[in-house]
Design a protein around this motif. Structure first.
Motif, short mmCIF file in Angstrom:
data_model
loop_
_atom_site.label_atom_id
_atom_site.label_comp_id
_atom_site.label_asym_id
_atom_site.label_seq_id
_atom_site.Cartn_x
_atom_site.Cartn_y
_atom_site.Cartn_z
N ARG A 1 -18.05 -23.92 24.94
CA ARG A 1 -18.33 -24.33 23.47
C ARG A 1 -17.15 -25.07 22.78
O ARG A 1 -17.10 -25.84 21.90
CB ARG A 1 -18.95 -23.16 22.81
N VAL A 2 -15.77 -24.11 23.17
CA VAL A 2 -14.61 -24.69 22.60
C VAL A 2 -14.25 -26.12 22.90
O VAL A 2 -13.87 -26.70 22.13
CB VAL A 2 -13.44 -23.72 22.99
N ARG A 3 -14.48 -26.39 24.42
CA ARG A 3 -14.40 -27.78 24.62
C ARG A 3 -15.32 -28.90 24.03
O ARG A 3 -14.66 -29.89 23.57
CB ARG A 3 -14.49 -28.00 26.20
N ALA A 4 -16.27 -28.41 23.57
CA ALA A 4 -17.09 -29.04 22.93
C ALA A 4 -16.92 -29.56 21.54
O ALA A 4 -16.74 -30.44 20.93
CB ALA A 4 -18.52 -29.03 23.05
N GLY A 5 -16.09 -28.35 21.00
CA GLY A 5 -15.87 -28.38 19.77
C GLY A 5 -14.62 -29.08 19.45
O GLY A 5 -14.17 -29.92 18.60
N VAL A 6 -13.46 -28.98 20.55
CA VAL A 6 -12.38 -29.91 20.31
C VAL A 6 -12.59 -31.23 20.79
O VAL A 6 -12.08 -32.03 19.80
CB VAL A 6 -11.32 -29.61 21.64
N ALA A 7 -13.90 -31.65 21.29
CA ALA A 7 -13.95 -33.16 21.36
C ALA A 7 -14.58 -33.54 20.03
O ALA A 7 -14.24 -34.78 19.80
CB ALA A 7 -15.21 -33.26 22.67
N GLU A 8 -15.29 -32.67 19.47
CA GLU A 8 -15.91 -33.12 18.16
C GLU A 8 -14.72 -33.39 17.26
O GLU A 8 -14.55 -34.11 16.31
CB GLU A 8 -17.02 -32.33 17.83
N ALA A 9 -13.83 -32.12 17.06
CA ALA A 9 -12.88 -32.37 16.30
C ALA A 9 -11.76 -33.48 16.44
O ALA A 9 -11.29 -34.03 15.54
CB ALA A 9 -11.80 -30.95 16.25
N ALA A 10 -11.59 -34.13 17.75
CA ALA A 10 -10.75 -35.01 18.06
C ALA A 10 -11.44 -36.31 17.45
O ALA A 10 -11.01 -37.25 17.15
CB ALA A 10 -10.42 -35.11 19.48
N GLU A 11 -12.68 -36.43 17.52
CA GLU A 11 -13.53 -37.58 16.69
C GLU A 11 -13.42 -37.39 15.20
O GLU A 11 -13.77 -38.31 14.37
CB GLU A 11 -14.75 -37.72 17.32
N GLY A 12 -12.93 -36.32 14.69
CA GLY A 12 -12.93 -36.19 13.33
C GLY A 12 -14.10 -35.67 12.55
O GLY A 12 -14.13 -35.49 11.37
N ARG A 13 -15.11 -34.91 13.54
CA ARG A 13 -16.07 -34.19 12.99
C ARG A 13 -15.91 -32.61 13.16
O ARG A 13 -15.28 -32.05 14.00
CB ARG A 13 -17.26 -34.38 13.77
N ARG A 14 -16.55 -32.04 11.85
CA ARG A 14 -16.15 -30.35 12.07
C ARG A 14 -17.36 -29.93 12.95
O ARG A 14 -18.37 -30.07 12.92
CB ARG A 14 -16.62 -30.03 10.52
N PRO A 15 -16.70 -29.12 14.03
CA PRO A 15 -17.42 -28.50 15.05
C PRO A 15 -18.35 -27.24 14.29
O PRO A 15 -17.55 -26.44 13.51
CB PRO A 15 -16.89 -28.17 16.14
N GLU A 16 -19.37 -26.99 14.60
CA GLU A 16 -20.13 -25.69 14.11
C GLU A 16 -20.05 -24.59 15.03
O GLU A 16 -20.05 -24.91 16.36
CB GLU A 16 -21.45 -25.89 13.98
#
Length: 609
Positions: free
Chosen positions: A197-212
């Motif tokens: 989940r954290v890896r997916a969140g990091v990938a989203e954050a790197a794209e500028g999207r706020r991970p849930e």
């Protein structure tokens, strides 16, 4: 074997191994506890039985029945040993075989009991061929023991006693190991899920999207996702800013009226803005993969190569002339700047700046022509005026007012004549009409001649001029023009020095350089005058420039002397620089190459001020 299976199997195997190790350690502890308890019980039994056999040891009689009865009561093997180690009786050895039993005086338990009263031993019995745990007690006083009573328990019996506990122990340890392995699997799987989940969140954050954050996540995971949310906001803001900067940079690159050309270290053409394409007259649709496809001028290509290597200075330019036969001539000026860290092919290594200087060149040509024409036309009338003034001033019976006016006219006509002469010189130099008569020049006599010519002006201002130069110092150049260079420099130093100060003319160089040649000749003209502000030092070589216009009336001059010096030194392949500080004076440094020059006629010099 799949990764998931490996991740599950390793903890189980690790748990089983740890359970086995734990069971082995506990079994050793159990062995030690059982052996310790057995020894304590045997000691207690020996304490009760020892007095019963004291009389037998004194009389050396064989109490067979009592020994067997004691063995039945204690459940252990009973051995009665005399003080000298002879076996007097043994519950597991028939009386007729006692004579064949070896002496027990050297048994470890007997040796220990002889000194301490109680002794222990563990070994395989040579008599009955079984492993035993032995406990021996001394009978009688320590100084004169009567003998020893020994009890022994079979190790096999002890193992049978431990067997139920040992089996249970192994089962419990194995179960605990499996439980630990399963617990590790559960914990690892949970951590793996959290990490996914954290890896997916990091990938989203790197794209500028706020991970849930995932539902039912741990407190640590919640903190990580809060940090990722802050990171996502920063990335989004940075991306927005970067996009704006890229858009602005591209807009400037496309719309700026100056030509820009970007190349890599192989001179491959990476980009060129519309202004550059228009200035180089690039045909529409023509291939432009390399710089040579855009411009074929060797000097321009050499400048790009030098710029990539970092050898081109910011002031070095290449002048490119296009057309001129049918279409009007177009003059371009190219300057190259290196791009840091552009070492790899395909990465920007240098940027070329292209300017259209056609109008500037045309204006410069018109100015030179105008100055030349005006100075030529003024020379004759000014000479006539001065001649007339000098003739009238020579009359002895002129009224005082007329004599004063004649002095003013003579002074101003002299200044006008000097101005026209300087304009003529500068015009000829810039137009390329000057021919240099190159010859070896002894430098010291030339400098002394310049100082002698200016001696009256220096004496009038109360300034002393000193020359320091080696007798054998020579340079190659046009004597008249080199003399003109140093005359202008020394004249300026005298004009701007206060009364009582000294001007130094220092020459050096001309020494062998180890490569078969000599070092350049360097001449310093040093004054202690008013100095030049740093902001003005780059402008003093321009035409008509005066550092302090308010001193123009008190310090005569045309403002062309340093411009003439600069252009004459360019003709000789030399340079000039100034180091100055207001209120402390100035140092003008002239550098001339040591190599001899051939007679040359330079077509033109270019104003670079």
């Amino acid at each position: 074997m799949s990764r998931a299976l490996r991740r599950s199997l390793v903890p189980v195997l690790l748990g089983v191994v740890l359970g086995g190790v734990f069971a082995f350690a506990l079994s050793r502890v159990l062995d030690s506890a059982v052996n310790g308890r057995s020894r304590r019980e045997l000691i207690e039994k020996l304490e009760r039985l020892a007095p019963e056999f004291e009389e037998d040891l004194k009389t050396r009689s064989y109490p067979d029945e009592r020994i067997r009865q004691a063995a039945r009561q204690t459940g252990a093997r009973v051995t009665l040993i005399e003080a000298d180690g002879v076996v007097l009786g043994d519950s597991q050895v028939a009386p007729e075989r006692l004579a064949t039993v070896e002496n027990h005086g050297s048994r470890p338990e007997v040796v220990a009991a002889r000194g301490d009263g109680i002794g222990f031993g563990e070994r395989r019995s040579a008599t009955v061929l079984e492993p035993f745990v032995y406990v021996a007690r001394r009978v009688g006083p320590e100084t004169a023991p009567l003998g020893y009573l020994r009890l022994a328990i079979s190790q096999n019996d002890l193992d049978l006693l431990e067997a139920p506990f040992r089996g249970t122990l192994y089962q419990v340890s194995l179960a605990a190991g499996l439980l630990v392995g399963l617990l590790v699997i559960v914990i690892r799987q949970r951590h793996a899920n959290d990490l996914a989940r954290v890896r997916a969140g990091v990938a989203e954050a790197a794209e500028g999207r706020r991970p849930e954050p995932p539902p039912a996540s741990s407190e640590e995971t919640e903190e990580v996702f809060q940090a990722l949310a802050r990171f996502a906001r920063l990335v989004a803001a940075e991306r927005e800013g970067s996009a704006k900067v890229r858009l602005l940079a591209r807009t400037v690159f496309e719309k700026v009226p100056i030509g820009l050309v970007v190349v890599d270290r192989t001179l491959a053409l990476l980009d060129a803005n519309p202004a550059a394409l228009a200035l180089f007259r690039a045909p529409a649709g023509a291939p432009r993969h390399a710089l040579v496809d855009l411009v074929r001028d060797p000097e321009t290509l050499r400048l790009f190569e030098a710029g990539i290597r970092g050898e081109a200075s910011s002031e070095e330019n290449a002048v490119l002339r296009l057309g001129g036969e049918i279409s009007p001539e177009q003059v371009l000026e190219v300057n190259v700047r290196a791009v840091p860290h552009g070492a790899a092919a395909g990465e920007p290594a240098a940027v070329g700046v292209v300017r259209d200087i056609t109008e500037r060149e045309r204006t410069e040509t018109m100015r030179r022509r105008f100055v030349s024409d005006v100075s030529h036309e003024l020379r004759t009338p000014i000479a006539a005026i001065r001649a007339a003034v000098e003739t009238l001033a020579g009359e002895s019976d002129l009224p005082p007012d007329i004599a004063r006016l004649m002095g003013i006219l003579e002074r101003h006509s002299s200044e006008m004549e000097a101005l026209v002469s300087d304009l003529t010189d500068l015009s000829q130099i810039e137009s390329g009409a000057v021919t240099l008569a190159i010859e070896p020049i002894p430098l010291r006599p030339l400098l002394l001649s310049v100082v002698r010519d200016l001696a009256s002006a220096a004496e009038a201002r109360g300034v002393t001029v000193a020359v320091e130069a080696a007798e054998n110092l020579e340079l190659s150049g046009d004597p008249r023009r080199i003399s003109q260079v140093f005359r202008n420099l020394v004249d300026n130093a005298v004009k701007f020095s206060p009364a009582g100060q000294r001007v130094d003319v220092l020459a050096e160089g001309g020494a062998p350089n180890g490569a078969g040649g000599t070092t350049p000749t360097v001449v310093h003209v040093v004054d202690r005058g008013i100095g030049i502000p740093r902001t003005e030092q780059d402008r003093i070589f321009q035409r008509f420039y005066r550092v302090d216009p308010s001193r123009a009336k008190s310090v005569p001059g045309t403002g062309l002397g340093l411009a003439i010096v600069k252009h004459l030194l360019i003709l000789h392949g030399g340079t000039i620089r100034v180091d100055s500080e207001p209120g402390k004076g100035s140092r003008f440094t002239v550098t001339l190459p040591a190599a001899a020059l051939e007679d040359v006629t330079l077509e033109r010099t270019k104003e670079t001020s």
